[in-house]
Design an enzyme around this catalytic site. Structure first.
Site, PDB file in Angstrom:
ATOM      1  N   SER A 294     -17.905 -26.156  20.903  1.00  0.00           N
ATOM      2  CA  SER A 294     -18.897 -25.254  21.041  1.00  0.00           C
ATOM      3  C   SER A 294     -20.184 -25.885  20.941  1.00  0.00           C
ATOM      4  CB  SER A 294     -18.705 -24.174  20.199  1.00  0.00           C
ATOM      5  OG  SER A 294     -19.896 -22.992  20.044  1.00  0.00           O
TER       6      SER A 294
ATOM      7  N   TYR B  19     -19.307 -20.727  11.181  1.00  0.00           N
ATOM      8  CA  TYR B  19     -18.790 -21.049  12.560  1.00  0.00           C
ATOM      9  C   TYR B  19     -19.477 -22.294  13.002  1.00  0.00           C
ATOM     10  CZ  TYR B  19     -17.549 -20.751  17.667  1.00  0.00           C
ATOM     11  OH  TYR B  19     -17.051 -21.201  19.102  1.00  0.00           O
TER      12      TYR B  19
END
Length: 266
Positions: free
Chosen positions: A151, A164
């Site tokens: 990501s 995250y």
């Protein structure tokens, strides 16, 4: 493509891929895209009903059994080992596409839920490591590829995203270090870092099923990426010659300059 995955003298011509997180989102799109491109695909995820439906759908479209599945929870050692044993018993593997991953919560560091952080590390980092370790020897036999869907959260941190972001930084670093450690070995290591991708479950899971909050992530953003866009990046990276390693792809919608710089129409 020639899918000769059971002949020892010709394993390099095997085109069989394992895709984790295959029950939805980028994982499911990757299964469809690779199958359409001539790959045999093994779909891995926890939800057997969704895996079965996906395999039935794609096999009907292709007119042959190009997709099989194995139920696996990559955060569990025994479950993962059983799935890997099942996969390898059926033949060699040319690619591992690590799509399984999730974000839980968006709380500041001062009040973050420790279980949310633990869950993200277990899935995004340890789970990816676990199945990569188990399939790496097989991938070397076929001059194959380990591909990680990380990501842009692993590149640029943002408020509320510490857990995250930290897990995705770790996942990207793992892929990069593995690439360094495997130089000279017959295996490629690829990292694809998507920005804003609108899928049916990612934000909904992050916000505990709050549909309004999940929808607000994409509100007013013209043409956020779709799962199929990332699947096409996977297809292209795997389609390069075995000696060409696409180390890293960063892909965002045109409207997103960074996590904190997004054009919205309203």
């Amino acid at each position: 493509m020639e899918n000769n995955c059971n002949t020892e003298s010709n394993v390099k011509n095997c085109h069989r891929a394992v895709v984790t997180g295959a029950s939805s989102g980028i994982g499911a799109a990757t299964v469809r895209t690779l199958a359409a491109d001539g790959w045999q695909v093994v779909a891995l995820a926890r939800r057997e009903e969704k895996l079965r439906a996906l395999a039935d759908e794609v096999n009907a479209e292709q007119g042959s059994d190009v997709v099989t599945y194995a139920v696996a929870d990559i955060t569990d050692e025994a479950s993962t080992q059983a799935a890997v044993d099942q996969v390898l018993a059926a033949g060699e593997v040319k690619a591992l596409v690590n799509c399984a991953g999730a974000a839980f919560g968006k709380d500041p560091v001062a009040t973050a839920n420790l279980d949310d952080w633990r869950g993200m590390y277990e899935l995004n980092v340890i789970g990816t490591l676990r199945i990569t370790q188990k399939l790496l020897p097989a991938l070397k036999r076929t001059e194959g590829t380990v591909l990680v869907i990380s990501s842009t959260a692993g590149i640029e941190p943002y408020e509320g995203g510490a857990g995250y972001c930290a897990s995705k930084f770790a996942e990207r670093v793992m892929a990069r270090v593995l690439r360094l450690e495997q130089v000279g070995e017959p295996v490629r290591i690829v990292d694809i870092s998507p920005g804003m991708v609108q899928t049916e479950e990612f934000s909904l899971k992050r916000f505990g099923g709050d549909a309004d909050r999940a929808a607000s992530v994409y509100a007013g953003v013209p043409n956020p990426l779709k799962a199929e866009d990332i699947a096409e990046c996977v297809r292209w990276a795997l389609a390069q010659p075995d000696t060409v390693d696409i180390d890293s792809i960063v892909v965002r919608p045109r409207a997103e300059g960074s996590y904190t710089k997004v054009f919205r129409t309203a």
